[in-house]
Design a protein around this motif. Structure first.
Motif, PDB file in Angstrom:
ATOM      1  N   PRO A  29       6.826   5.395 -22.660  1.00  0.00           N
ATOM      2  CA  PRO A  29       7.869   6.383 -22.337  1.00  0.00           C
ATOM      3  C   PRO A  29       7.959   6.702 -20.850  1.00  0.00           C
ATOM      4  O   PRO A  29       9.052   6.951 -20.329  1.00  0.00           O
ATOM      5  CB  PRO A  29       7.454   7.608 -23.160  1.00  0.00           C
ATOM      6  N   VAL A  30       6.829   6.703 -20.150  1.00  0.00           N
ATOM      7  CA  VAL A  30       6.843   7.020 -18.721  1.00  0.00           C
ATOM      8  C   VAL A  30       7.486   5.877 -17.938  1.00  0.00           C
ATOM      9  O   VAL A  30       8.386   6.084 -17.120  1.00  0.00           O
ATOM     10  CB  VAL A  30       5.417   7.307 -18.211  1.00  0.00           C
ATOM     11  N   TRP A  31       7.016   4.647 -18.191  1.00  0.00           N
ATOM     12  CA  TRP A  31       7.589   3.487 -17.500  1.00  0.00           C
ATOM     13  C   TRP A  31       9.085   3.371 -17.795  1.00  0.00           C
ATOM     14  O   TRP A  31       9.896   3.117 -16.898  1.00  0.00           O
ATOM     15  CB  TRP A  31       6.876   2.214 -17.936  1.00  0.00           C
ATOM     16  N   ASN A  32       9.452   3.564 -19.054  1.00  0.00           N
ATOM     17  CA  ASN A  32      10.848   3.412 -19.445  1.00  0.00           C
ATOM     18  C   ASN A  32      11.727   4.453 -18.761  1.00  0.00           C
ATOM     19  O   ASN A  32      12.809   4.140 -18.250  1.00  0.00           O
ATOM     20  CB  ASN A  32      10.965   3.543 -20.973  1.00  0.00           C
ATOM     21  N   ARG A  33      11.276   5.688 -18.707  1.00  0.00           N
ATOM     22  CA  ARG A  33      12.099   6.733 -18.087  1.00  0.00           C
ATOM     23  C   ARG A  33      12.278   6.482 -16.599  1.00  0.00           C
ATOM     24  O   ARG A  33      13.379   6.593 -16.062  1.00  0.00           O
ATOM     25  CB  ARG A  33      11.448   8.106 -18.314  1.00  0.00           C
ATOM     26  N   ARG A  34      11.183   6.120 -15.919  1.00  0.00           N
ATOM     27  CA  ARG A  34      11.246   5.984 -14.468  1.00  0.00           C
ATOM     28  C   ARG A  34      11.906   4.687 -14.024  1.00  0.00           C
ATOM     29  O   ARG A  34      12.603   4.663 -12.996  1.00  0.00           O
ATOM     30  CB  ARG A  34       9.839   6.071 -13.878  1.00  0.00           C
ATOM     31  N   ASN A  35      11.680   3.609 -14.774  1.00  0.00           N
ATOM     32  CA  ASN A  35      12.115   2.297 -14.298  1.00  0.00           C
ATOM     33  C   ASN A  35      13.325   1.726 -15.017  1.00  0.00           C
ATOM     34  O   ASN A  35      13.867   0.702 -14.591  1.00  0.00           O
ATOM     35  CB  ASN A  35      10.954   1.306 -14.401  1.00  0.00           C
ATOM     36  N   VAL A  36      13.737   2.347 -16.122  1.00  0.00           N
ATOM     37  CA  VAL A  36      14.899   1.850 -16.855  1.00  0.00           C
ATOM     38  C   VAL A  36      15.995   2.919 -16.912  1.00  0.00           C
ATOM     39  O   VAL A  36      17.101   2.717 -16.420  1.00  0.00           O
ATOM     40  CB  VAL A  36      14.514   1.399 -18.282  1.00  0.00           C
ATOM     41  N   ARG A  37      15.677   4.053 -17.488  1.00  0.00           N
ATOM     42  CA  ARG A  37      16.727   5.056 -17.716  1.00  0.00           C
ATOM     43  C   ARG A  37      17.262   5.636 -16.408  1.00  0.00           C
ATOM     44  O   ARG A  37      18.483   5.732 -16.220  1.00  0.00           O
ATOM     45  CB  ARG A  37      16.185   6.181 -18.601  1.00  0.00           C
ATOM     46  N   SER A  38      16.354   6.052 -15.518  1.00  0.00           N
ATOM     47  CA  SER A  38      16.809   6.688 -14.274  1.00  0.00           C
ATOM     48  C   SER A  38      17.630   5.734 -13.402  1.00  0.00           C
ATOM     49  O   SER A  38      18.726   6.095 -12.945  1.00  0.00           O
ATOM     50  CB  SER A  38      15.610   7.231 -13.496  1.00  0.00           C
ATOM     51  N   PRO A  39      17.166   4.500 -13.136  1.00  0.00           N
ATOM     52  CA  PRO A  39      18.007   3.574 -12.361  1.00  0.00           C
ATOM     53  C   PRO A  39      19.323   3.245 -13.054  1.00  0.00           C
ATOM     54  O   PRO A  39      20.345   3.042 -12.386  1.00  0.00           O
ATOM     55  CB  PRO A  39      17.129   2.325 -12.220  1.00  0.00           C
TER      56      PRO A  39
ATOM     57  N   THR B 174       0.841  -1.194   0.000  1.00  0.00           N
ATOM     58  CA  THR B 174       0.000   0.000   0.000  1.00  0.00           C
ATOM     59  C   THR B 174       0.878   1.247   0.000  1.00  0.00           C
ATOM     60  O   THR B 174       1.711   1.448   0.876  1.00  0.00           O
ATOM     61  CB  THR B 174      -0.917   0.012   1.232  1.00  0.00           C
ATOM     62  N   GLY B 175       0.696   2.094  -1.008  1.00  0.00           N
ATOM     63  CA  GLY B 175       1.468   3.325  -1.099  1.00  0.00           C
ATOM     64  C   GLY B 175       2.895   3.134  -1.525  1.00  0.00           C
ATOM     65  O   GLY B 175       3.721   4.044  -1.357  1.00  0.00           O
ATOM     66  N   GLY B 176       3.246   1.987  -2.093  1.00  0.00           N
ATOM     67  CA  GLY B 176       4.626   1.728  -2.471  1.00  0.00           C
ATOM     68  C   GLY B 176       5.064   2.547  -3.670  1.00  0.00           C
ATOM     69  O   GLY B 176       4.247   2.933  -4.511  1.00  0.00           O
ATOM     70  N   PRO B 177       6.380   2.815  -3.791  1.00  0.00           N
ATOM     71  CA  PRO B 177       6.905   3.561  -4.942  1.00  0.00           C
ATOM     72  C   PRO B 177       7.023   2.658  -6.162  1.00  0.00           C
ATOM     73  O   PRO B 177       6.859   1.441  -6.074  1.00  0.00           O
ATOM     74  CB  PRO B 177       8.289   3.999  -4.460  1.00  0.00           C
ATOM     75  N   GLU B 178       7.341   3.249  -7.301  1.00  0.00           N
ATOM     76  CA  GLU B 178       7.649   2.445  -8.473  1.00  0.00           C
ATOM     77  C   GLU B 178       9.008   1.774  -8.281  1.00  0.00           C
ATOM     78  O   GLU B 178       9.833   2.209  -7.464  1.00  0.00           O
ATOM     79  CB  GLU B 178       7.662   3.306  -9.731  1.00  0.00           C
ATOM     80  N   LEU B 179       9.248   0.748  -9.092  1.00  0.00           N
ATOM     81  CA  LEU B 179      10.476  -0.023  -8.944  1.00  0.00           C
ATOM     82  C   LEU B 179      11.711   0.857  -9.124  1.00  0.00           C
ATOM     83  O   LEU B 179      12.679   0.750  -8.367  1.00  0.00           O
ATOM     84  CB  LEU B 179      10.497  -1.175  -9.956  1.00  0.00           C
TER      85      LEU B 179
ATOM     86  N   TRP C 213      16.939  -5.593 -10.213  1.00  0.00           N
ATOM     87  CA  TRP C 213      16.280  -4.648 -11.132  1.00  0.00           C
ATOM     88  C   TRP C 213      16.486  -5.070 -12.581  1.00  0.00           C
ATOM     89  O   TRP C 213      15.550  -5.068 -13.393  1.00  0.00           O
ATOM     90  CB  TRP C 213      16.859  -3.253 -10.887  1.00  0.00           C
ATOM     91  N   LEU C 214      17.714  -5.436 -12.920  1.00  0.00           N
ATOM     92  CA  LEU C 214      18.046  -5.812 -14.296  1.00  0.00           C
ATOM     93  C   LEU C 214      17.246  -7.030 -14.740  1.00  0.00           C
ATOM     94  O   LEU C 214      16.745  -7.084 -15.878  1.00  0.00           O
ATOM     95  CB  LEU C 214      19.545  -6.096 -14.394  1.00  0.00           C
ATOM     96  N   GLN C 215      17.118  -8.022 -13.875  1.00  0.00           N
ATOM     97  CA  GLN C 215      16.359  -9.222 -14.219  1.00  0.00           C
ATOM     98  C   GLN C 215      14.927  -8.871 -14.587  1.00  0.00           C
ATOM     99  O   GLN C 215      14.374  -9.376 -15.571  1.00  0.00           O
ATOM    100  CB  GLN C 215      16.381 -10.195 -13.037  1.00  0.00           C
TER     101      GLN C 215
END
Length: 762
Positions: free
Chosen positions: A728-738, A668-673, A710-712
């Motif tokens: 584009p949103v998922w990719n920026r937040r969960n791939v590019r930024s990490p 509940t209320g967790g952040p994105e990966l 994360w990579l897996q």
């Protein structure tokens, strides 16, 4: 561009397009000569007759064109026999179809009978239809054996021969000079090419490709032809039946204008057809690559079609003026509209080609059928009201509507609301096609089994509960009809069979689904599993009274699997390829070019951090999180499902790392990966360290394990869902930024104060 031309599929596609282009250039001289020396009414009648021959030839060859294109490349020494049998079928059926059409012409083509005469029609169609059918088939055979570069030469000879024969026929005042010159030229080319194919080319091809050959059964060939033939008839009806329709709706002079317009516009349509032929021929050995091949084919076709369509749309009056004032005055608008229709046709034809590679019968039929209904039906409505422009508008609107549906259904990314609706429609259709899976897979008393409810469904698969309608027992049906998802389900079937056969697991067997049946149902792959008790682990995770019990039970369950099957191994090339380099290769494909250097650096760093260390290796789930767990009312795990990503020699600590990450993300209320990973890179949690100690082996930097978890996950998303990876949103937040933050933290050893993106609720 140079690299693209070196691609055999692109090279052969260009050869086919070049052949069509050269033919069209010489063909212009042919039709200019005919239009200048014959009255429009005579041109219109001959145009209608030739179009009828082309339509009947297309109907008569049973679409063995694409069947031979699809299967000759893999037939080896049987290629010549396959072609000979195909030719015999085509000749006999085409002669029959041509004769029947001529005999019935007083009912369905009285204008032709009035202009030519019944006896002449019978002779002409009886001879011309089989010759044209063979002429059509032989270009596909040449492409199938890798001789597509000969097609331009053949077409140039054909075009020049037509012009010479037309001039001779006009000089000799032969009745029906256009039709006669056309068909005599066709006959000469068919005889010459057929002799060369059967005597030299096909035997040599069979010897050179014996090693890669595979048996082609009549059932496989028949299934392909059946679906493809129905779609081909629809397409042939739209392309070559329109002159007859225009003749019935207007008059011979207007039909002549439409015929000239179609000869010009068709040069754009055959660009996509040529690229499509080459895609099918070169993709026959790798149907799983159909999606990528389709996207390449669309791009290559549009690079040629769009400029040509713009030129014809804007310069139509000037082009048509060459044929005469009547053609320029009456045909400019319909030429512009029909030429622009070639742009969406690049999308529709490539979709049919991809379906041919995968042998998706419904797409092979549905796409051309929908386009034909819109084009022919629209013409019937619009031509009486708008004249010839109505036919062009029907072409443009019909092709555009079908192309829009295809683009939406195959888009790499769509807004969630729209993509969800499209996926729901597709998965519902898939479920209808496999609702009899229990009977096909011979489950006991399967005749009484029905689909009770659908649990999930996406763009490639569907999951549903099935069972007797009036009984308490049931099972889980999973189905997929794409190569990637089929492979995943087939692998899961093997994994579960191997785990259930492993006596070391003991009581863990109760937590694993049992495969009751698996196999092909129509064009889909289906698996029926036992239905385990419990509800989704997400409910237990989000229930404060059950959260702690659920997490502890899940961790205990997966660590029991690890202890039973794991062993300590020194990490080497094979492990690093599977854990680091292959996942990063997939990530590299979905990030911008400027970030690809980051993936190379990360590969080197992770490789160095793991190489030579002792790690516990064995069976891993690969996607161990609350979504793939079932729990009872107390929070204890009752089932572990979805084993498509399991590996017999995975890095076992990653199951615990991934579980820990997703318990936070899905809570509940967790952040994105991506946000969570950035936090953990700054301050790794204790559970990552504890998991290592419990499993044994050499300690690894917790930040490295956080990165590997994360990579897996993101690599599997990229592998399984191009649409999700392209968001584009998922990719920026969960791939590019990490990815950026992992480079910063692991390279410099500093901990960023804040994550790059603000927390976002799941």
């Amino acid at each position: 561009m140079v690299a693209a031309v070196r691609d055999p599929a692109y090279r052969d596609g260009l050869a086919l397009v070049l052949g069509s282009g050269l033919t069209s250039v010489v063909g212009l001289a042919y039709w200019v000569l005919a239009a200048r020396l014959l009255p429009p009414a005579a041109v219109g009648v001959d145009q209608a007759a030739l179009s009828a021959v082309m339509l009947l030839g297309g109907v008569a060859h049973l679409n063995l064109t694409y069947a031979l294109l699809r299967f000759v490349p893999v037939a080896g020494r049987a290629a010549r026999r396959m072609v000979v049998l195909g030719y015999l079928v085509v000749v006999l059926l085409a002669a029959l179809v041509g004769g029947v059409f001529a005999l019935g012409a007083p009912w369905w083509a009285p204008e032709l009978v009035a202009a030519v005469g019944q006896d002449r029609l019978l002779v002409f169609f009886g001879l011309a239809t089989p010759v044209w059918a063979l002429f059509t088939v032989q270009d596909y055979v040449l492409t199938a054996i890798g001789r597509a570069t000969l097609v331009p030469l053949e077409n140039i000879v054909f075009a020049v021969l037509k012009v010479g024969l037309l001039a001779a026929a006009l000089t000799a005042t032969v009745t029906g000079a256009i039709a006669v010159s056309w068909m005599v030229a066709t006959t000469v080319l068919v005889l010459a090419v057929t002799v060369w194919l059967l005597v030299r080319a096909l035997p040599r091809f069979g010897e050179e490709h014996t090693v890669a050959a595979r048996p082609v059964t009549l059932r496989e060939l028949g299934r392909f032809v059946r679906a493809d033939y129905a779609g081909s008839v629809c397409q042939q009806g739209a392309m070559f039946g329109m002159p007859l329709l225009v003749l019935a709706l207007t008059d011979p002079a207007a039909t002549a204008v439409y015929g000239v317009v179609w000869q010009l516009a068709q040069t754009l349509f055959v660009v996509s057809s040529g690229m499509n032929q080459s895609m099918v021929a070169h993709g026959a050995a790798d149907p799983a690559g159909a999606d990528a091949a389709r996207r390449r084919t669309v791009g290559r076709s549009l690079r040629l079609v769009v400029p040509g369509a713009v030129v014809l749309a804007l310069g139509g009056p000037l082009v048509l003026a060459v044929f005469g004032d009547h053609y320029a005055r009456e045909g400019a608008v319909v030429l512009a509209l029909t030429s622009l229709a070639a742009i969406p046709y690049a999308v529709t034809s490539s979709m049919v080609g991809a379906a041919r590679l995968r042998q998706w019968g419904r797409i092979q039929f549905g796409v051309p059928a929908a386009a034909a209904v819109l084009v022919i039906g629209g013409s019937v409505v619009l031509v009486p009201a708008l004249g010839l422009a109505g036919a062009g508008l029907a072409w443009l609107v019909g092709q555009s509507l079908v192309a829009v549906v295809i683009l939406l259904a195959t888009a790499r990314w769509l807004p969630p609301g729209l993509s969800g609706r499209i996926d729901a429609v597709r998965s519902a259709g898939l479920l209808r096609r496999v609702d009899s899976a229990a009977a096909h897979l011979r489950l006991p008393e399967a005749s009484a089994w029905q689909v009770r409810r659908r649990l999930a469904g996406g763009s490639e698969s569907v999951v549903a509960v099935i069972g007797p309608d009036d009984g308490p027992h049931g099972a889980l049906l999973k189905a997929s009809d794409t190569p990637r998802s089929r492979d995943g389900l087939a692998w899961q079937t093997e994994v579960l069979d191997r785990l259930h056969a492993d006596e070391r697991l003991g009581r863990l067997h109760a937590l694993l689904p049992e495969v009751l049946g698996a196999g092909d149902v129509g064009e889909s792959y289906c698996v029926i599993e036992s239905l385990l008790p419990g509800e989704s682990g997400l409910h237990a995770l989000r229930d404060p009274e059950r959260t702690e019990t659920f997490v502890a039970s899940a961790t205990d369950a997966i660590e029991r699997l690890h202890r039973c099957t794991g062993r300590i191994r020194v990490v080497g090339d094979a492990e690093l390829r599977a854990w680091v380099h292959e996942p990063l290769d997939r990530v590299r494909e979905i990030v911008p070019t400027v970030l690809r250097q980051e993936t190379h650096w990360l590969a080197e760093h992770l490789d160095a951090a793991l190489r030579g260390r002792r790690a516990r290796v064995g069976w891993t789930h690969g996607d161990f999180g609350p979504v793939n767990l079932l729990a009872d009312s107390d929070g204890r795990v009752t089932g572990i499902v979805d084993w498509c990503e399991a590996r017999p020699d995975g890095l076992q600590v990653l199951d615990v790392v991934v579980m820990s990450q997703f318990c936070v993300v899905h809570g509940t209320g967790g952040p994105e990966l991506g946000t969570l990973v950035q936090r953990w890179l700054a301050d790794p949690p204790d559970q990552v360290r504890r998991a290592q100690r419990r499993l044994g082996g050499d300690p690894v930097d917790p930040r490295v394990l956080t990165t590997l978890g994360w990579l897996q996950h993101v690599a599997e998303v990229a592998r399984k869902s191009a649409r999700a990876a392209a968001n584009p949103v998922w990719n920026r937040r969960n791939v590019r930024s990490p990815l950026r933050r992992a480079r910063q933290v692991l390279d410099r050893g500093v901990s960023p104060a804040q994550p790059e993106d603000p927390p976002v609720r799941a």
